[in-house]
Design a protein around this motif. Structure first.
Motif, PDB file in Angstrom:
ATOM      1  N   MET A  60       0.805  -1.222   0.000  1.00 36.58           N
ATOM      2  CA  MET A  60       0.000   0.000   0.000  1.00 36.58           C
ATOM      3  C   MET A  60       0.846   1.284   0.000  1.00 36.58           C
ATOM      4  O   MET A  60       0.338   2.376   0.258  1.00 36.58           O
ATOM      5  CB  MET A  60      -0.919   0.014   1.221  1.00 36.58           C
ATOM      6  N   THR A  61       2.126   1.184  -0.318  1.00 38.55           N
ATOM      7  CA  THR A  61       3.026   2.337  -0.270  1.00 38.55           C
ATOM      8  C   THR A  61       2.552   3.494  -1.130  1.00 38.55           C
ATOM      9  O   THR A  61       2.582   4.658  -0.701  1.00 38.55           O
ATOM     10  CB  THR A  61       4.447   1.924  -0.693  1.00 38.55           C
ATOM     11  N   ASP A  62       2.112   3.227  -2.360  1.00 37.94           N
ATOM     12  CA  ASP A  62       1.755   4.354  -3.221  1.00 37.94           C
ATOM     13  C   ASP A  62       0.442   5.004  -2.820  1.00 37.94           C
ATOM     14  O   ASP A  62       0.085   6.057  -3.354  1.00 37.94           O
ATOM     15  CB  ASP A  62       1.747   3.960  -4.697  1.00 37.94           C
ATOM     16  N   ARG A  63      -0.269   4.436  -1.858  1.00 29.35           N
ATOM     17  CA  ARG A  63      -1.440   5.106  -1.303  1.00 29.35           C
ATOM     18  C   ARG A  63      -1.059   6.009  -0.126  1.00 29.35           C
ATOM     19  O   ARG A  63      -1.881   6.826   0.320  1.00 29.35           O
ATOM     20  CB  ARG A  63      -2.486   4.090  -0.848  1.00 29.35           C
ATOM     21  N   GLY A  64       0.181   5.841   0.392  1.00 31.24           N
ATOM     22  CA  GLY A  64       0.589   6.657   1.521  1.00 31.24           C
ATOM     23  C   GLY A  64       2.071   6.541   1.787  1.00 31.24           C
ATOM     24  O   GLY A  64       2.502   5.745   2.621  1.00 31.24           O
ATOM     25  N   PRO A  65       2.902   7.330   1.101  1.00 32.98           N
ATOM     26  CA  PRO A  65       4.351   7.191   1.228  1.00 32.98           C
ATOM     27  C   PRO A  65       4.999   8.044   2.303  1.00 32.98           C
ATOM     28  O   PRO A  65       6.207   7.950   2.503  1.00 32.98           O
ATOM     29  CB  PRO A  65       4.845   7.633  -0.152  1.00 32.98           C
ATOM     30  N   ASP A  66       4.220   8.882   3.033  1.00 38.54           N
ATOM     31  CA  ASP A  66       4.905   9.819   3.929  1.00 38.54           C
ATOM     32  C   ASP A  66       5.118   9.293   5.343  1.00 38.54           C
ATOM     33  O   ASP A  66       6.007   9.742   6.053  1.00 38.54           O
ATOM     34  CB  ASP A  66       4.204  11.181   3.959  1.00 38.54           C
ATOM     35  N   ILE A 120       2.367  -0.577  19.530  1.00 41.29           N
ATOM     36  CA  ILE A 120       2.195   0.284  18.360  1.00 41.29           C
ATOM     37  C   ILE A 120       3.544   0.865  17.957  1.00 41.29           C
ATOM     38  O   ILE A 120       4.305   1.348  18.795  1.00 41.29           O
ATOM     39  CB  ILE A 120       1.203   1.419  18.647  1.00 41.29           C
ATOM     40  N   TYR A 121       3.815   0.807  16.656  1.00 41.12           N
ATOM     41  CA  TYR A 121       5.040   1.374  16.098  1.00 41.12           C
ATOM     42  C   TYR A 121       4.660   2.207  14.885  1.00 41.12           C
ATOM     43  O   TYR A 121       4.011   1.721  13.956  1.00 41.12           O
ATOM     44  CB  TYR A 121       5.996   0.264  15.662  1.00 41.12           C
ATOM     45  N   LYS A 122       5.075   3.494  14.877  1.00 40.35           N
ATOM     46  CA  LYS A 122       4.764   4.339  13.732  1.00 40.35           C
ATOM     47  C   LYS A 122       5.816   5.431  13.605  1.00 40.35           C
ATOM     48  O   LYS A 122       6.330   5.931  14.599  1.00 40.35           O
ATOM     49  CB  LYS A 122       3.361   4.931  13.866  1.00 40.35           C
ATOM     50  N   GLU A 123       6.130   5.772  12.379  1.00 40.47           N
ATOM     51  CA  GLU A 123       7.146   6.785  12.113  1.00 40.47           C
ATOM     52  C   GLU A 123       6.944   7.386  10.733  1.00 40.47           C
ATOM     53  O   GLU A 123       6.269   6.808   9.865  1.00 40.47           O
ATOM     54  CB  GLU A 123       8.560   6.199  12.199  1.00 40.47           C
ATOM     55  N   VAL A 124       7.577   8.524  10.525  1.00 43.29           N
ATOM     56  CA  VAL A 124       7.643   9.154   9.218  1.00 43.29           C
ATOM     57  C   VAL A 124       8.583   8.343   8.329  1.00 43.29           C
ATOM     58  O   VAL A 124       9.622   7.860   8.779  1.00 43.29           O
ATOM     59  CB  VAL A 124       8.143  10.613   9.348  1.00 43.29           C
ATOM     60  N   GLY A 125       8.219   8.181   7.057  1.00 44.35           N
ATOM     61  CA  GLY A 125       9.074   7.455   6.121  1.00 44.35           C
ATOM     62  C   GLY A 125       8.287   6.463   5.291  1.00 44.35           C
ATOM     63  O   GLY A 125       7.094   6.215   5.534  1.00 44.35           O
ATOM     64  N   LEU A 126       8.935   5.901   4.297  1.00 47.45           N
ATOM     65  CA  LEU A 126       8.304   4.891   3.453  1.00 47.45           C
ATOM     66  C   LEU A 126       7.939   3.661   4.280  1.00 47.45           C
ATOM     67  O   LEU A 126       8.683   3.282   5.193  1.00 47.45           O
ATOM     68  CB  LEU A 126       9.245   4.474   2.321  1.00 47.45           C
ATOM     69  N   PRO A 127       6.835   3.005   3.978  1.00 50.95           N
ATOM     70  CA  PRO A 127       6.440   1.819   4.729  1.00 50.95           C
ATOM     71  C   PRO A 127       7.520   0.748   4.817  1.00 50.95           C
ATOM     72  O   PRO A 127       7.705   0.140   5.877  1.00 50.95           O
ATOM     73  CB  PRO A 127       5.209   1.320   3.961  1.00 50.95           C
ATOM     74  N   LYS A 128       8.261   0.518   3.749  1.00 53.93           N
ATOM     75  CA  LYS A 128       9.298  -0.520   3.805  1.00 53.93           C
ATOM     76  C   LYS A 128      10.398  -0.139   4.785  1.00 53.93           C
ATOM     77  O   LYS A 128      10.955  -1.008   5.478  1.00 53.93           O
ATOM     78  CB  LYS A 128       9.891  -0.792   2.414  1.00 53.93           C
ATOM     79  N   ASP A 129      10.708   1.148   4.877  1.00 52.50           N
ATOM     80  CA  ASP A 129      11.739   1.603   5.810  1.00 52.50           C
ATOM     81  C   ASP A 129      11.248   1.529   7.256  1.00 52.50           C
ATOM     82  O   ASP A 129      11.986   1.140   8.160  1.00 52.50           O
ATOM     83  CB  ASP A 129      12.161   3.039   5.469  1.00 52.50           C
TER      84      ASP A 129
END
Length: 295
Positions: free
Chosen positions: A29-35, A118-127
């Motif tokens: 789903m990266t291209d639906r939300g890359p930020d 819960i884990y969340k951060e700015v950046g591409l999903p793969k990163d």
């Protein structure tokens, strides 16, 4: 735009695969939300409270944090650091005191509960997935989100999932038009928000309903009456997994169910590599219809 994924495993022997499967769904789903991206994993309940915290300067912030919190609580505290996040395990019943300690230190709390991390951060999903070793995580169910920010800044706190109750979190695709008024209504009841993100308002609304004694299905039904806008919500609780779309249902969504799992994706391609998907019942969730599964 944003992308949502969710996976609820029905069988115990599949738990070691949860992180691997959910990570692949998230990256798709990266291209639906890359930020930015985030994930909530529900593992085993040890009977102790887990609080996931985050810091932009983890080396300095987490150094000695477990010992300092243990001294403040006069109780044993263990800590597991994962990149910019740390999971603190402490005695049940110590949450309020621990939250006050974190607030004084300026440490962000991502979520708390007996089984949720819960884990969340700015950046591409793969990163984000690589930073937090999401593929190695084990659990019964989880939800994830890839964000394309439209209504608020690209920040860690603005990323999804939002957790506003014990072992409860929410991811959202869409936009709410009455979030400011609902934020005030919730605050009057003692349910406060930390950000200007409309998704946090939705998460707080659901946690308020759960706190009032509603089950997950009833809480999701309430969103259809009380929250205005266009939305798809996927919610995780300690024992459950739920989905609801607004009456117009303009945001894409697809679900699949087998004897082994229930899965959600913003698009079918997020589900395409799940085991046994070729034999799954696949459908588009109906508008204004609540779907939920609980153990």
């Amino acid at each position: 735009m944003c992308g949502i994924v969710g996976l609820f495993l029905k069988k115990e022997d599949l738990r070691p695969q949860l992180g691997e499967l959910l990570t692949d769904m998230l990256i798709t789903m990266t291209d639906r939300g890359p930020d930015s991206a985030g994930i909530a994993i529900y593992g085993d309940d040890s009977g102790k409270l887990k609080i996931t915290v985050q810091s932009d300067t983890p080396d300095a912030t987490f150094e000695g944090l477990d010992a300092a919190l243990s001294a403040a609580l006069d109780a044993p505290v263990s800590m597991r650091v994962v990149d910019t996040h740390a999971v603190l395990t402490l005695p049940d019943g110590a949450e309020a005191q621990a939250r006050a300690f974190m607030a004084e230190k300026g440490i962000r709390i991502m979520g708390a509960g007996h089984s949720m991390e819960i884990y969340k951060e700015v950046g591409l999903p793969k990163d984000v997935a690589e930073r937090f070793h999401l593929r190695d995580m084990v659990g019964s169910h989880g939800i994830g989100h890839t964000r394309m920010a439209t209504e608020s800044a690209v920040t860690t706190l603005g990323a999804h999932p939002f957790s506003t109750g014990a072992d409860q979190c929410l991811v959202h695709n869409g936009s709410l038009s009455n979030h400011a008024g609902m934020r005030r209504e919730l605050a009057a009841k003692g349910f406060l928000t930390q950000t200007q993100n409309d998704t946090e308002v939705a998460a707080t609304y659901i946690s308020s309903r759960l706190a009032e004694g509603a089950n997950l299905g009833q809480a999701l039904e309430g969103t259809l009456d009380d929250l205005d806008g266009f939305f798809t919500f996927v919610v995780g609780t300690k024992n459950g997994f739920g989905v609801v779309r607004d009456p117009i249902a303009c945001k894409p969504a697809v679900m699949a169910e087998t004897d082994d799992y229930v899965a959600f994706g913003s698009e079918y391609r997020a589900l395409a590599n799940l085991p046994g998907i070729e034999n799954a019942r696949v459908w588009e969730p109906e508008p204004a219809t609540v779907y939920f599964w609980e153990r």
